[in-house]
Scaffold this motif. Structure first.
Motif, PDB file in Angstrom:
ATOM      1  N   GLY A   1       0.821  -1.212   0.000  1.00 20.69           N
ATOM      2  CA  GLY A   1       0.000   0.000   0.000  1.00 20.69           C
ATOM      3  C   GLY A   1       0.849   1.253   0.000  1.00 20.69           C
ATOM      4  N   GLU A   2       1.930   1.225   0.777  1.00 16.28           N
ATOM      5  CA  GLU A   2       2.832   2.374   0.825  1.00 16.28           C
ATOM      6  C   GLU A   2       3.429   2.638  -0.558  1.00 16.28           C
ATOM      7  N   MET A   3       3.842   1.538  -1.202  1.00 20.21           N
ATOM      8  CA  MET A   3       4.442   1.672  -2.540  1.00 20.21           C
ATOM      9  C   MET A   3       3.424   2.239  -3.528  1.00 20.21           C
ATOM     10  N   ILE A   4       2.217   1.681  -3.491  1.00 25.15           N
ATOM     11  CA  ILE A   4       1.169   2.136  -4.425  1.00 25.15           C
ATOM     12  C   ILE A   4       0.828   3.605  -4.167  1.00 25.15           C
ATOM     13  N   PHE A   5       0.740   3.970  -2.888  1.00 22.80           N
ATOM     14  CA  PHE A   5       0.427   5.358  -2.535  1.00 22.80           C
ATOM     15  C   PHE A   5       1.499   6.306  -3.050  1.00 22.80           C
ATOM     16  N   LYS A   6       2.748   5.892  -2.902  1.00 23.68           N
ATOM     17  CA  LYS A   6       3.846   6.758  -3.352  1.00 23.68           C
ATOM     18  C   LYS A   6       3.806   6.934  -4.862  1.00 23.68           C
ATOM     19  N   ILE A   7       3.488   5.854  -5.586  1.00 22.75           N
ATOM     20  CA  ILE A   7       3.411   5.953  -7.055  1.00 22.75           C
ATOM     21  C   ILE A   7       2.241   6.859  -7.440  1.00 22.75           C
ATOM     22  N   LEU A   8       1.090   6.631  -6.798  1.00 26.47           N
ATOM     23  CA  LEU A   8      -0.092   7.435  -7.138  1.00 26.47           C
ATOM     24  C   LEU A   8       0.107   8.909  -6.774  1.00 26.47           C
ATOM     25  N   SER A   9       0.948   9.174  -5.771  1.00 24.97           N
ATOM     26  CA  SER A   9       1.190  10.561  -5.354  1.00 24.97           C
ATOM     27  C   SER A   9       1.950  11.354  -6.416  1.00 24.97           C
ATOM     28  N   THR A  10       2.592  10.631  -7.332  1.00 25.46           N
ATOM     29  CA  THR A  10       3.385  11.348  -8.351  1.00 25.46           C
ATOM     30  C   THR A  10       2.505  11.846  -9.501  1.00 25.46           C
ATOM     31  N   GLY A  11       1.236  11.388  -9.572  1.00 20.51           N
ATOM     32  CA  GLY A  11       0.350  11.916 -10.613  1.00 20.51           C
ATOM     33  C   GLY A  11      -0.466  10.822 -11.285  1.00 20.51           C
ATOM     34  N   ASP A  12      -1.106  11.196 -12.385  1.00 24.71           N
ATOM     35  CA  ASP A  12      -2.018  10.297 -13.101  1.00 24.71           C
ATOM     36  C   ASP A  12      -1.253   9.095 -13.664  1.00 24.71           C
ATOM     37  N   ILE A  13      -1.839   7.911 -13.537  1.00 27.48           N
ATOM     38  CA  ILE A  13      -1.157   6.713 -14.032  1.00 27.48           C
ATOM     39  C   ILE A  13      -2.220   5.668 -14.388  1.00 27.48           C
ATOM     40  N   THR A  14      -1.931   4.828 -15.381  1.00 31.10           N
ATOM     41  CA  THR A  14      -2.874   3.756 -15.714  1.00 31.10           C
ATOM     42  C   THR A  14      -2.671   2.592 -14.742  1.00 31.10           C
ATOM     43  N   PHE A  15      -3.693   1.728 -14.654  1.00 30.69           N
ATOM     44  CA  PHE A  15      -3.571   0.574 -13.770  1.00 30.69           C
ATOM     45  C   PHE A  15      -2.403  -0.303 -14.207  1.00 30.69           C
ATOM     46  N   ASP A  16      -2.282  -0.519 -15.515  1.00 31.02           N
ATOM     47  CA  ASP A  16      -1.211  -1.406 -16.014  1.00 31.02           C
ATOM     48  C   ASP A  16       0.173  -0.852 -15.668  1.00 31.02           C
ATOM     49  N   ALA A  17       0.329   0.455 -15.795  1.00 36.66           N
ATOM     50  CA  ALA A  17       1.629   1.060 -15.471  1.00 36.66           C
ATOM     51  C   ALA A  17       1.916   0.953 -13.973  1.00 36.66           C
ATOM     52  N   LEU A  18       0.872   1.134 -13.161  1.00 33.16           N
ATOM     53  CA  LEU A  18       1.022   1.005 -11.706  1.00 33.16           C
ATOM     54  C   LEU A  18       1.423  -0.423 -11.354  1.00 33.16           C
ATOM     55  N   LEU A  19       0.710  -1.383 -11.949  1.00 34.31           N
ATOM     56  CA  LEU A  19       0.981  -2.793 -11.685  1.00 34.31           C
ATOM     57  C   LEU A  19       2.431  -3.137 -12.050  1.00 34.31           C
ATOM     58  N   ALA A  20       2.885  -2.630 -13.183  1.00 36.13           N
ATOM     59  CA  ALA A  20       4.251  -2.917 -13.638  1.00 36.13           C
ATOM     60  C   ALA A  20       5.272  -2.354 -12.640  1.00 36.13           C
TER      61      ALA A  20
END
Lengths: 237, 92
Positions: B38-57
């Motif tokens: 969750g921490e990792m996902i939150f940090k990625i999402l905090s950087t801006g708009d992203i697709t699910f596939d890019a987040l998953l990768a």
């Protein structure tokens, strides 16, 4: 311009109303060092503060004091310090902080320690102490913002123990891992909205929890509550 | 997709937490406790708009696991964020 010594910072508070001047009189700075930072409250700040409670009309001087305190909340984390909502006492060389939800009895418990242990106990601040780090040692300082009881000393103590007070018919004290009371602690921190100040506040909180003992005090309002807490916290370490 | 509010994420007492900052701190009060993914996902999402596939990768890459292994936990976490109205935009 008026200079004050708050947590060993020289703070220039630019205020207009006498309320704040009277409130901070014990903290006036008469040295020659320049101000570490300035707290400036504008009429716009005061209006915005009043607008937050439209049903109750507060005197402008009181609102100015609240605004100054809010601005300190933002400024202090940038200087390795923060304001907390709790009371702090000095006892036997230890700095003991009491935190509780509003109305639970933090002030009552603080006063019980004073009542039972008299001169052994010095109340540093009954409501909003400042925590400031020097190297890895957190010091709790008195401030002019001390709640309606105005319990405060212009003094400091190294903070060693953090206690969460919970109401109970019986008295007991036990030690917990800091993470177990993280929710309760976060509710008593004054988290600035500024991202850098908010992040710094979390960092300071982490550092504080890494060096302080964390306790839960389940208590009533009898003197026994203070006696058991004293015996456990002071007596067994 | 992106986070609805601006958050600061930091470890406190061994627990990753997120708090809303800026003007958003008035909209979202309180603290979110995060596990390591969750921490990792939150940090990625905090950087801006992203697709699910890019987040998953990115999550799979960070933990050194396959995307298929990461998918259930990433999907579950994103679902939780949506249920709590912390996400905006399309994702899954």
């Amino acid at each position: 311009m008026a200079l004050y010594s708050l947590a060993d910072f020289v703070v220039d508070i630019e205020n207009k109303y006498d309320f704040l001047t009277r409130q901070c009189v014990e903290y006036q700075y008469s040295g020659t060092a320049p101000a570490d930072f300035t707290v400036r409250v504008t009429e716009e700040d005061i209006r915005a503060e009043q607008n937050m409670t439209p049903d109750i009309r507060y005197p402008a001087g009181y609102l100015e004091s609240v605004c100054a305190y809010r601005k300190l909340c933002i400024e202090l984390p940038l200087h390795d310090a923060m304001l907390m909502h709790g009371s702090v006492i000095s006892c036997c060389g230890r700095g003991i902080a009491f935190f509780a939800r509003s109305g639970v009895g933090k002030t009552t418990h603080t006063m019980l320690w004073k009542q039972v242990y008299g001169e052994q106990v010095r109340i540093i601040n009954g409501d909003k102490p400042i925590l400031r780090f020097f190297d890895d040692v957190p010091f709790a300082y008195g401030t002019p913002w001390a709640g309606k009881e105005k319990l405060q000393s212009n003094d400091r103590v190294p903070l060693t123990d953090i206690c969460f007070i919970e109401r109970s018919p019986d008295n007991s004290v036990f030690r917990v891992e800091p993470v177990e009371r993280l929710n309760a602690l976060m509710q008593q921190l004054l988290l600035p909205s500024d991202p850098a100040a908010a992040e710094k506040t979390l960092e300071l909180t982490d550092r504080m929890l890494s060096v302080c003992n964390v306790w839960v005090i389940r208590c009533n309002i009898s003197e026994e509550a203070a006696i058991i807490a004293y015996g456990t916290i002071i007596g067994e370490i | 997709m992106k986070l609805r509010y601006n958050f600061v994420v930091r470890n406190v007492a061994g627990q990753a937490v997120a708090i809303a900052v800026g003007a958003d701190s008035e909209q979202f009060k309180g603290m979110i406790k995060l596990n390591s993914s969750g921490e990792m996902i939150f940090k990625i999402l905090s950087t801006g708009d992203i697709t699910f596939d890019a987040l998953l990768a990115q999550v799979a890459d960070h933990f050194g696991i396959s995307e298929e292994t990461a998918r259930p936990s990433v999907t579950a976490f994103i679902d939780q964020l949506r249920q709590n109205e912390l996400l905006e935009g399309q994702g899954i």
